[in-house]
Design a protein around this motif. Structure first.
Motif, PDB file in Angstrom:
ATOM      1  N   ILE A 791     -42.347  28.636  27.143  1.00 15.87           N
ATOM      2  CA  ILE A 791     -43.836  28.305  26.440  1.00 15.87           C
ATOM      3  C   ILE A 791     -45.010  29.001  27.827  1.00 15.87           C
ATOM      4  O   ILE A 791     -44.315  29.304  28.639  1.00 15.87           O
ATOM      5  CB  ILE A 791     -43.982  26.380  27.069  1.00 15.87           C
ATOM      6  CG1 ILE A 791     -45.213  26.348  26.671  1.00 15.87           C
ATOM      7  CG2 ILE A 791     -44.012  26.200  29.096  1.00 15.87           C
ATOM      8  CD1 ILE A 791     -46.276  25.199  26.462  1.00 15.87           C
ATOM      9  N   VAL A 792     -45.868  29.241  26.964  1.00 13.73           N
ATOM     10  CA  VAL A 792     -46.791  30.339  27.064  1.00 13.73           C
ATOM     11  C   VAL A 792     -47.888  29.638  27.619  1.00 13.73           C
ATOM     12  O   VAL A 792     -48.175  29.429  26.544  1.00 13.73           O
ATOM     13  CB  VAL A 792     -46.839  31.599  26.272  1.00 13.73           C
ATOM     14  CG1 VAL A 792     -47.205  32.788  27.291  1.00 13.73           C
ATOM     15  CG2 VAL A 792     -45.173  32.781  25.789  1.00 13.73           C
ATOM     16  N   ILE A 793     -49.122  30.421  28.620  1.00 14.41           N
ATOM     17  CA  ILE A 793     -49.707  29.531  29.440  1.00 14.41           C
ATOM     18  C   ILE A 793     -50.961  30.486  29.368  1.00 14.41           C
ATOM     19  O   ILE A 793     -50.613  31.564  30.250  1.00 14.41           O
ATOM     20  CB  ILE A 793     -50.255  28.782  29.642  1.00 14.41           C
ATOM     21  CG1 ILE A 793     -49.036  27.498  29.532  1.00 14.41           C
ATOM     22  CG2 ILE A 793     -51.111  27.962  30.273  1.00 14.41           C
ATOM     23  CD1 ILE A 793     -48.227  26.936  31.582  1.00 14.41           C
ATOM     24  N   ASN A 794     -52.023  30.600  28.557  1.00 16.48           N
ATOM     25  CA  ASN A 794     -53.089  32.028  29.600  1.00 16.48           C
ATOM     26  C   ASN A 794     -54.212  30.770  29.664  1.00 16.48           C
ATOM     27  O   ASN A 794     -54.377  29.386  29.645  1.00 16.48           O
ATOM     28  CB  ASN A 794     -53.568  32.836  27.753  1.00 16.48           C
ATOM     29  CG  ASN A 794     -53.212  33.230  27.419  1.00 16.48           C
ATOM     30  OD1 ASN A 794     -52.180  34.194  27.895  1.00 16.48           O
ATOM     31  ND2 ASN A 794     -52.798  33.441  25.843  1.00 16.48           N
ATOM     32  N   TYR A 795     -54.382  31.154  31.503  1.00 14.14           N
ATOM     33  CA  TYR A 795     -55.593  30.516  31.296  1.00 14.14           C
ATOM     34  C   TYR A 795     -55.910  30.653  32.767  1.00 14.14           C
ATOM     35  O   TYR A 795     -56.160  32.777  32.768  1.00 14.14           O
ATOM     36  CB  TYR A 795     -54.650  29.439  33.315  1.00 14.14           C
ATOM     37  CG  TYR A 795     -53.702  29.847  34.364  1.00 14.14           C
ATOM     38  CD1 TYR A 795     -54.082  30.430  35.544  1.00 14.14           C
ATOM     39  CD2 TYR A 795     -52.448  30.326  33.569  1.00 14.14           C
ATOM     40  CE1 TYR A 795     -53.635  30.671  36.211  1.00 14.14           C
ATOM     41  CE2 TYR A 795     -51.705  31.244  34.338  1.00 14.14           C
ATOM     42  CZ  TYR A 795     -52.310  31.409  36.027  1.00 14.14           C
ATOM     43  OH  TYR A 795     -51.251  32.280  36.420  1.00 14.14           O
ATOM     44  N   HIS A 796     -57.688  30.755  33.487  1.00 10.52           N
ATOM     45  CA  HIS A 796     -57.959  31.090  34.329  1.00 10.52           C
ATOM     46  C   HIS A 796     -58.063  30.862  35.131  1.00 10.52           C
ATOM     47  O   HIS A 796     -57.849  29.414  35.518  1.00 10.52           O
ATOM     48  CB  HIS A 796     -59.799  30.816  33.718  1.00 10.52           C
ATOM     49  CG  HIS A 796     -60.458  30.710  32.717  1.00 10.52           C
ATOM     50  ND1 HIS A 796     -60.476  32.058  32.120  1.00 10.52           N
ATOM     51  CD2 HIS A 796     -60.604  30.864  31.352  1.00 10.52           C
ATOM     52  CE1 HIS A 796     -60.958  32.903  30.943  1.00 10.52           C
ATOM     53  NE2 HIS A 796     -60.488  31.304  30.203  1.00 10.52           N
ATOM     54  N   LYS A 797     -57.162  31.229  35.704  1.00 14.55           N
ATOM     55  CA  LYS A 797     -56.396  31.659  37.139  1.00 14.55           C
ATOM     56  C   LYS A 797     -58.130  30.599  38.416  1.00 14.55           C
ATOM     57  O   LYS A 797     -58.058  30.070  39.623  1.00 14.55           O
ATOM     58  CB  LYS A 797     -56.182  32.303  38.456  1.00 14.55           C
ATOM     59  CG  LYS A 797     -57.232  34.027  38.288  1.00 14.55           C
ATOM     60  CD  LYS A 797     -56.471  35.134  39.074  1.00 14.55           C
ATOM     61  CE  LYS A 797     -56.920  36.230  38.720  1.00 14.55           C
ATOM     62  NZ  LYS A 797     -56.576  37.128  39.390  1.00 14.55           N
ATOM     63  N   GLU A 798     -59.499  31.236  38.162  1.00 21.72           N
ATOM     64  CA  GLU A 798     -60.541  30.381  39.064  1.00 21.72           C
ATOM     65  C   GLU A 798     -60.326  29.152  38.505  1.00 21.72           C
ATOM     66  O   GLU A 798     -61.168  28.615  39.252  1.00 21.72           O
ATOM     67  CB  GLU A 798     -62.053  31.236  38.725  1.00 21.72           C
ATOM     68  CG  GLU A 798     -61.743  32.666  39.204  1.00 21.72           C
ATOM     69  CD  GLU A 798     -60.853  33.502  38.161  1.00 21.72           C
ATOM     70  OE1 GLU A 798     -61.204  33.092  36.434  1.00 21.72           O
ATOM     71  OE2 GLU A 798     -61.169  34.603  38.086  1.00 21.72           O
ATOM     72  N   GLU A 799     -60.349  28.665  37.728  1.00 26.08           N
ATOM     73  CA  GLU A 799     -60.386  27.410  37.138  1.00 26.08           C
ATOM     74  C   GLU A 799     -59.275  26.439  37.346  1.00 26.08           C
ATOM     75  O   GLU A 799     -59.460  25.141  37.558  1.00 26.08           O
ATOM     76  CB  GLU A 799     -60.982  27.143  35.626  1.00 26.08           C
ATOM     77  CG  GLU A 799     -62.525  28.040  35.574  1.00 26.08           C
ATOM     78  CD  GLU A 799     -62.350  27.748  33.908  1.00 26.08           C
ATOM     79  OE1 GLU A 799     -61.724  27.129  33.726  1.00 26.08           O
ATOM     80  OE2 GLU A 799     -63.445  28.843  33.745  1.00 26.08           O
ATOM     81  N   VAL A 800     -58.075  26.772  37.418  1.00 26.54           N
ATOM     82  CA  VAL A 800     -56.812  25.866  37.718  1.00 26.54           C
ATOM     83  C   VAL A 800     -55.901  26.862  38.229  1.00 26.54           C
ATOM     84  O   VAL A 800     -55.962  27.740  38.516  1.00 26.54           O
ATOM     85  CB  VAL A 800     -56.445  25.371  36.070  1.00 26.54           C
ATOM     86  CG1 VAL A 800     -55.928  27.001  35.227  1.00 26.54           C
ATOM     87  CG2 VAL A 800     -54.933  24.945  36.061  1.00 26.54           C
TER      88      VAL A 800
END
Length: 821
Positions: A791-800
């Motif tokens: 599973i490929v996950i795109n996220y904002h490291k400042e928020e999660v």
């Protein structure tokens, strides 16, 4: 036709293909209101369906279906979502119709050109008649059927107006066989081009609806309607509708509970927030009831089915949605408002032209100018069809929908564009819409001699062995702060359901639990009771921590406000909307949340059908109402509201019930949707004025008997061009705005992670995991692949944090074998 016996009333829901406008809605309503035994008819254009309330003793469902088909519409299965292939098939049929219409139009134009240059051949008039008849009666047959069905019921819509123009051109051309000189080819050509433009406008409308529908289908991770039933020692998967009363159903961690029932084996926490609105997951054990549609979080359960069919919770929700569809106020679009005046005006002008050149000419000139009367009357009918009218709303929707999509908003209906400008009240669900919908640590209060780190680390070390949602909140808080807590072995772990846990850590006995649990274990904290009461009044669940009978401190846990919600609500209030929270959660929690976000009005502890009823009462007082929600329990209210707005990570049934979807889950986007709807409505009005303006000039000229039919074709081309330019020229030449820059910046700052997960074994588990990850604030995208088990996950490291992502995967019962950045 309205009868008093409630016992004899039944509902029939029909999905309809072929509706294009609010006049289609009116046509269907009038057709049914004339049938004996029908007491109420509700039609939804955006959802392409009708709900009929009828007396089965007076009329049968088959007769009701025949009525729909007799006025030119098609019926499809109401229990099935319109698939991508269904949309593609409908588009292909319209494309084929448009192709044949364009083909005939080109030939007609060539023949007209030959006649203009005095190329006289006997076969040209015959060919023009042939092409005109093929266009009206074969290519445009579906339009003719709907026009006839509307006309005989006294409904004068754009289909009727088009056929007046087409038949005016046909009869005008036929006169050319008997009267010379006469512009026969031009009259016939006008009939052909009017029909072609009408087919083109229908195709444009279909493209708008189809693209919106497909975007929504991509958003919805539809799960198979199946259940794992235990029979004769075997586990078999069957459709939910085949589950019988008393059947045993197994539900694995992370799965949706398919039926209402009683737990016979197992213990778990169940997330009921999307069903009931309760913000905190509930512990469920043997002999506890569960509701279909809830999410089983951790343990495996065996459930005995206690309700099926119409008695089940989800069927009750379905009935509430049907009722909301039937009782939802109708909306007449600006195009249809204009046509109500314009169509009688055209017919009156045609009659006036005939009278002027017959009666008027006889009075003034002493003789009837019959040829001129016929020419003028037919010219008025040909000129009377505003060919760009059918594209006025769809093109405005394409423009507005494109702008909305750039900002993470899906607008699925023309009604949403029009009515949003009149909305005065916005109702918001609480859990999952205003709040995160999951517990978090919000207060840390150590006693003298201890600090926050010691309190949280000690609690997390013990709670790490528990699967309770409050325990997970404490562990997550420790992980986010990088506290060390899992490097020591816990012995003698003991959990007391509903109270707390205790265990031994390096010869130290640690208790973590409710104040009542601590008191039962002999811990005293009289001086802290006022502090505890204050936290509970603020909607927090208080957890105490002790070490060898010494109090270490208290932790407050609550469902927290989602990021951006407070600013978003301020922005909504600044526009002038009246806000109200409508929730199934308890009054105390609802009021605490309302105070935090600045909303004064709260309606709490309401059931799903009661939510819709509250919306209905607002509407009965003359208010246009919007509803924002995400859960199954919000679906009836979303359907009932004038504008239903669903959160993009909400349930499938909520998304399907809504008019607008906020893909990025930002409450502030409600204002953006409102502004886009308002400007799109203005653009629609401008398009309508442009579409009618050429006719406004042409009809008076046609009455004089001096207007050549060629002018009708010039007016068609000019009005379509004007509408296209008005809709899009500003967008084509405009520079990228700050919103585009923000979107691009957000994309740049995103971090990607690939997880290899060995426990992915079917497409359903991927869909459930993707949905769970997208509910975590900060995760923008999650896409799984069954074949490669990743599973490929795109996220904002400042928020999660990575810990939150991994924990979400593990909570859904999966095992991570590799992590790649």
């Amino acid at each position: 036709m309205i009868y008093d016996s409630e016992v004899n009333k039944e509902n029939l829901l029909l999905k309809i293909s072929g509706m294009q406008c609010s006049f289609c809605v009116e046509s269907i309503q009038k057709a049914f209101h004339r049938l004996d035994g029908v007491s109420h008819i509700g039609v939804s254009l955006s959802h392409e369906e009708t709900l009929i309330q009828y007396n089965p003793e007076k009329i049968t469902p088959s007769k009701l279906r025949e009525t729909i088909e007799s006025i030119g519409y098609k019926i499809r299965d109401p229990d099935k979502l319109k698939s991508f292939e269904d949309d593609r098939k409908e588009l292909r049929e319209q494309q084929r119709q448009l192709f044949f219409a364009a083909f005939i139009s080109v030939f007609a134009l060539v023949l007209m050109g030959l006649s203009w240059f005095n190329f006289k051949q006997d076969w040209i008039p015959i060919a023009m008649v042939f092409f005109t008849l093929v266009m009206i009666f074969i290519v445009g047959r579906s339009i003719l059927q709907m026009a006839y069905a509307s006309f005989r019921r006294g409904i004068y819509n754009q289909h009727v107006l088009m056929e007046f123009g087409a038949f005016g051109g046909l009869f005008g051309g036929l006169i050319g066989f008997f009267v010379q000189p006469w512009p026969m080819a031009d009259f016939m050509g006008a009939a052909i081009f009017i029909t072609t433009y009408h087919i083109l406008s229908g195709y444009v409308s279909l493209v708008v609806r189809t693209s919106s529908s497909q975007a929504i289908q991509k958003l919805m991770n539809l799960q198979p309607d199946t259940a794992r039933v235990l029979k004769n020692g075997n586990e078999i998967e069957i459709p939910v509708e085949e589950v019988q009363l008393g059947d045993l159903v197994r539900v694995k961690p992370g799965e949706s509970i398919p039926v209402d029932g009683l737990i016979l084996e197992g213990q778990s926490t169940v997330d009921q927030s999307l069903v009931t609105g309760e913000s905190m997951p509930v512990i469920k054990a043997e002999n506890n009831e569960v509701i279909g549609g809830s999410i089983n979080q951790y343990g495996s359960l065996i459930i005995q089915t206690t309700k099926i069919g119409q008695d089940s919770f989800l069927q009750q929700i379905s009935r509430s949605i049907q009722e909301a569809r039937a009782l939802k106020p109708g909306i007449l679009q600006v195009v249809e408002k204009a046509l109500k005046i314009f169509i009688p005006g055209v017919l009156f002008s045609a009659l006036l032209a005939f009278l002027i050149w017959t009666v008027g000419a006889w009075i003034i000139l002493g003789e009837i100018q019959f040829q001129t009367a016929i020419f003028a009357t037919l010219a008025v009918l040909v000129m009377g069809y505003p060919c760009a009218l059918g594209m006025a709303t769809p093109l405005a929707m394409i423009r507005g929908g494109g702008i909305a999509a750039q900002q993470g908003i899906l607008m699925r209906s023309g009604e949403a564009f029009q009515v949003f400008k009149d909305v005065r009240i916005i109702a918001l669900d609480k859990t999952g819409t205003i709040t995160e919908g999951r517990p978090k640590v919000v207060t840390i209060s150590p006693v003298d001699g201890y600090d926050d780190k010691t309190l949280i680390s000690l609690a997390a070390a013990i709670e790490n062995n528990s699967e309770h949602p409050l325990a997970n909140a404490i562990v997550e808080d420790a992980q986010n702060k990088f506290y060390s807590f899992n490097n020591q072995k816990i012995t003698d772990f003991e959990a007391t359901p509903g109270l707390g846990v205790k265990g031994t850590l390096s010869d130290t006995i640690v208790l973590v639990g409710s104040p009542r649990y601590l008191e039962q274990e002999g811990i005293t904290f009289h001086e802290k009771k006022e502090f505890i009461n204050r936290l509970e009044e603020e909607g927090q669940t208080v957890v105490g921590v002790t070490k060898n009978s010494d109090l270490i401190g208290f932790i407050g846990i609550a469902d927290t406000i989602r990021p951006g919600v407070i600013d978003g609500i301020k922005r909504i209030k600044n526009v002038g909307f009246e806000l109200v929270i409508i929730t199934g959660d308890n009054e105390r929690t609802a009021k605490v949340i309302a105070k935090q976000v600045g909303i004064e009005r709260v309606i709490s502890e309401v059931l799903p059908d009661e939510k819709a009823d509250r919306i209905r009462k607002f509407q009965q007082n003359g208010n246009r109402v919007a509803m924002v929600g995400d859960g199954i329990n919000d679906a009836p209210a979303l359907m009932q509201a004038d504008v239903g707005i669903a959160i993009g990570t909400g349930t499938d049934i909520a998304i399907e019930s809504a008019d607008i979807i906020l893909v990025n889950n930002e409450i502030s986007k409600v204002v953006d949707a409102y502004e886009i709807g308002k400007t799109s409505y203005i653009k629609t009005k401008q398009n309508v004025v442009l579409a009618f303006s050429f006719n406004g000039i042409g009809i008076p000229l046609a009455i004089t008997g001096l207007l050549h039919p060629v002018f009708a074709m010039i007016a068609m081309a000019a009005s379509v061009t004007a509408v296209l330019v008005n809709s899009f020229v500003g967008e084509i030449f405009s520079k990228p705005n700050h919103m585009d820059n923000q979107i691009e910046l957000k994309k740049i700052e995103m971090t990607s992670m690939t997880l290899s997960i060995s426990t992915i074994d079917n497409q359903t588990s991927i869909g459930i995991l993707e949905k769970a990850l997208l509910q975590v604030s900060g995760i923008e995208q999650a896409e799984g692949d069954l074949f490669s088990k990743i599973i490929v996950i795109n996220y904002h490291k400042e928020e999660v944090t990575i810990g939150q992502i991994l924990e979400t995967v593990q909570k859904n019962g999966h095992e991570i074998t590799e992590m790649i950045f």
